[in-house]
Design a protein around this motif. Structure first.
Motif, PDB file in Angstrom:
ATOM      1  N   VAL A   1     -11.039  16.418  -1.759  1.00 42.79           N
ATOM      2  CA  VAL A   1      -9.540  14.789  -0.706  1.00 42.79           C
ATOM      3  C   VAL A   1      -9.111  14.261  -1.139  1.00 42.79           C
ATOM      4  N   PHE A   2      -7.876  14.226  -1.389  1.00 44.37           N
ATOM      5  CA  PHE A   2      -6.702  13.425  -2.011  1.00 44.37           C
ATOM      6  C   PHE A   2      -5.945  12.428  -1.015  1.00 44.37           C
ATOM      7  N   VAL A   3      -6.334  10.952  -1.655  1.00 46.70           N
ATOM      8  CA  VAL A   3      -6.155  10.184  -0.376  1.00 46.70           C
ATOM      9  C   VAL A   3      -4.934   9.189  -0.661  1.00 46.70           C
ATOM     10  N   ARG A   4      -3.673   9.376  -0.393  1.00 51.10           N
ATOM     11  CA  ARG A   4      -2.408   8.796  -1.102  1.00 51.10           C
ATOM     12  C   ARG A   4      -1.906   8.029  -0.380  1.00 51.10           C
ATOM     13  N   HIS A   5      -1.825   7.128  -0.759  1.00 50.92           N
ATOM     14  CA  HIS A   5      -1.440   5.594  -0.161  1.00 50.92           C
ATOM     15  C   HIS A   5       0.303   4.731  -0.522  1.00 50.92           C
ATOM     16  N   ASP A   6       1.002   5.537   0.352  1.00 50.50           N
ATOM     17  CA  ASP A   6       2.388   5.078  -0.251  1.00 50.50           C
ATOM     18  C   ASP A   6       2.162   3.458   0.561  1.00 50.50           C
ATOM     19  N   VAL A   7       2.800   2.494  -0.594  1.00 50.60           N
ATOM     20  CA  VAL A   7       2.769   1.238   0.026  1.00 50.60           C
ATOM     21  C   VAL A   7       4.017   0.695  -0.184  1.00 50.60           C
ATOM     22  N   ASP A   8       4.570   1.168   1.491  1.00 52.80           N
ATOM     23  CA  ASP A   8       6.010   0.830   1.780  1.00 52.80           C
ATOM     24  C   ASP A   8       6.407  -0.179   2.316  1.00 52.80           C
ATOM     25  N   LEU A   9       5.374  -1.719   2.634  1.00 55.47           N
ATOM     26  CA  LEU A   9       5.959  -2.990   3.491  1.00 55.47           C
ATOM     27  C   LEU A   9       4.888  -4.135   2.958  1.00 55.47           C
ATOM     28  N   SER A  10       3.566  -3.421   2.403  1.00 51.72           N
ATOM     29  CA  SER A  10       2.538  -4.605   2.732  1.00 51.72           C
ATOM     30  C   SER A  10       1.527  -4.900   1.608  1.00 51.72           C
ATOM     31  N   LEU A  11       1.424  -5.695   0.689  1.00 55.03           N
ATOM     32  CA  LEU A  11       0.497  -5.513  -0.598  1.00 55.03           C
ATOM     33  C   LEU A  11      -0.877  -6.112   0.156  1.00 55.03           C
ATOM     34  N   ALA A  12      -0.411  -6.859   0.880  1.00 53.02           N
ATOM     35  CA  ALA A  12      -1.999  -6.946   2.005  1.00 53.02           C
ATOM     36  C   ALA A  12      -2.242  -6.320   2.276  1.00 53.02           C
ATOM     37  N   ALA A  13      -1.855  -5.429   2.872  1.00 57.74           N
ATOM     38  CA  ALA A  13      -2.404  -4.359   3.741  1.00 57.74           C
ATOM     39  C   ALA A  13      -2.619  -2.945   2.932  1.00 57.74           C
ATOM     40  N   ALA A  14      -2.326  -3.190   1.586  1.00 60.06           N
ATOM     41  CA  ALA A  14      -3.179  -1.948   0.989  1.00 60.06           C
ATOM     42  C   ALA A  14      -4.166  -2.564   0.440  1.00 60.06           C
ATOM     43  N   VAL A  15      -4.567  -4.153   0.181  1.00 58.01           N
ATOM     44  CA  VAL A  15      -5.900  -4.233  -0.863  1.00 58.01           C
ATOM     45  C   VAL A  15      -5.920  -4.461   0.413  1.00 58.01           C
TER      46      VAL A  15
ATOM     47  N   HIS B   1      -0.485   4.944   5.562  1.00 64.21           N
ATOM     48  CA  HIS B   1      -0.194   4.084   4.981  1.00 64.21           C
ATOM     49  C   HIS B   1      -0.744   2.353   5.245  1.00 64.21           C
ATOM     50  N   PRO B   2      -1.103   1.947   4.904  1.00 60.29           N
ATOM     51  CA  PRO B   2      -1.823   0.858   4.883  1.00 60.29           C
ATOM     52  C   PRO B   2      -1.373  -0.213   6.484  1.00 60.29           C
ATOM     53  N   GLU B   3      -0.522  -0.274   6.436  1.00 58.27           N
ATOM     54  CA  GLU B   3       0.290  -1.418   7.295  1.00 58.27           C
ATOM     55  C   GLU B   3      -0.552  -1.146   8.176  1.00 58.27           C
ATOM     56  N   ILE B   4      -0.345   0.529   9.373  1.00 61.64           N
ATOM     57  CA  ILE B   4      -0.129   0.754   9.807  1.00 61.64           C
ATOM     58  C   ILE B   4      -1.416   0.906  10.806  1.00 61.64           C
ATOM     59  N   TRP B   5      -2.350   0.715   8.994  1.00 61.70           N
ATOM     60  CA  TRP B   5      -4.354   0.718  10.407  1.00 61.70           C
ATOM     61  C   TRP B   5      -4.432  -0.474  10.382  1.00 61.70           C
ATOM     62  N   VAL B   6      -3.821  -1.323   9.448  1.00 61.97           N
ATOM     63  CA  VAL B   6      -4.161  -3.120   9.406  1.00 61.97           C
ATOM     64  C   VAL B   6      -3.671  -3.803  10.536  1.00 61.97           C
ATOM     65  N   TYR B   7      -2.618  -3.286  10.739  1.00 60.34           N
ATOM     66  CA  TYR B   7      -1.704  -4.662  11.865  1.00 60.34           C
ATOM     67  C   TYR B   7      -2.242  -3.729  13.330  1.00 60.34           C
ATOM     68  N   PRO B   8      -2.343  -4.527  13.990  1.00 63.74           N
ATOM     69  CA  PRO B   8      -2.739  -3.298  16.101  1.00 63.74           C
ATOM     70  C   PRO B   8      -1.530  -3.588  16.600  1.00 63.74           C
ATOM     71  N   GLY B   9      -1.319  -2.457  17.720  1.00 60.53           N
ATOM     72  CA  GLY B   9      -0.194  -1.863  17.970  1.00 60.53           C
ATOM     73  C   GLY B   9      -0.454  -0.631  18.319  1.00 60.53           C
ATOM     74  N   ALA B  10      -0.135  -0.581  19.380  1.00 59.42           N
ATOM     75  CA  ALA B  10      -0.255   1.427  19.825  1.00 59.42           C
ATOM     76  C   ALA B  10       0.531   2.105  19.713  1.00 59.42           C
ATOM     77  N   THR B  11       2.164   1.532  18.872  1.00 60.45           N
ATOM     78  CA  THR B  11       2.641   2.282  18.262  1.00 60.45           C
ATOM     79  C   THR B  11       3.694   2.049  17.259  1.00 60.45           C
ATOM     80  N   MET B  12       4.546   2.265  16.674  1.00 56.99           N
ATOM     81  CA  MET B  12       5.056   2.540  15.282  1.00 56.99           C
ATOM     82  C   MET B  12       5.664   0.967  15.468  1.00 56.99           C
ATOM     83  N   GLY B  13       6.563   0.842  16.444  1.00 50.07           N
ATOM     84  CA  GLY B  13       6.765  -0.366  16.661  1.00 50.07           C
ATOM     85  C   GLY B  13       6.543  -1.557  16.956  1.00 50.07           C
TER      86      GLY B  13
END
Ligand SMILES: [Zn+2]
Ligand SMILES: [Zn+2]
Length: 213
Positions: free
Chosen positions: A36-50, A175-187
């Protein structure tokens, strides 16, 4: 098990892969059964990546972080950027370039792996000389690729298939941001990220000597 886009479930996804007999691979290896190749495209937040990288390290998983040098959201040459590069390395992860076409020039911060940001079909899967293009053969094929883009799994959350060993091998884009910040939708998730960003910016302004009182 709830398939929420939360770090707890991300951990379950990694555990499911291990249960399914998979090993976490990076892009120096060629795809073969059981990887399994896990790949993270860090589009928005370095903090979320860390944050995500720390969760992975706790679970003994290795992945590849694709960081941007041309992001409008973060500055990889800032102190925060340098610290992020060091932290990801210290945790044992690989670092590639999340590139804006056509600029795929790598410097010594990066391992030789590239993923295009918002790629267009006409160049997406073209080989790139001297580096791995994650969207090209042999790494990219629809049957062995899953992505959480815009907080939506097109074919459902892959945890069951991973646990069952149903993929021969897999490239998993998270994408780290999606999992690190709360919310049921992308918005909602982006709203939460912007709230956190506001707090972070206020600290930066104070650190920069701006009087906020
Ligand atoms: Zn799930
Ligand atoms: Zn991107």
């Amino acid at each position: 098990m709830s398939c929420a886009f939360e770090l707890a479930h991300y951990g379950e996804l990694l555990e499911a892969a291990r249960t399914g007999g998979y090993r976490f691979a990076t892009f120096e290896e060629l795809p073969e059964p059981g990887l399994v190749f896990v790949r993270h495209d860090v589009d928005l937040s370095l903090a979320a990546a860390v944050t995500m990288a720390e969760v992975e390290a706790e679970l003994g998983a290795r992945s590849t972080y694709l960081l941007m040098t041309e992001s409008v959201f973060y500055n990889l040459t800032s102190a925060e950027g340098t610290a992020t590069l060091e932290r990801l390395r210290a945790l044992g992860h690989r670092i590639g370039l999340h590139a804006v076409h056509p600029n795929a020039e790598l410097d010594n911060r990066f391992d030789p792996v590239v993923a295009w940001h918002n790629p267009k079909p006409e160049y997406m899967s073209e080989p790139i000389a001297g580096v791995v293009n994650t969207y090209a053969q042999p790494y990219f094929a629809p049957a062995t690729y899953r992505s959480d883009s815009n907080q939506r799994w097109r074919f459902g959350c892959p945890h069951e298939e991973l646990r069952a060993g149903a993929f021969p091998w897999l490239q998993l884009l998270v994408h780290p941001e999606i999992w690190v910040y709360p919310g049921a939708t992308m918005g909602q998730t982006m709203g939460a990220m912007l709230d956190a960003e506001r707090e972070r910016r206020l600290v930066q302004l104070a650190d920069d000597g701006v009087e906020l009182a």
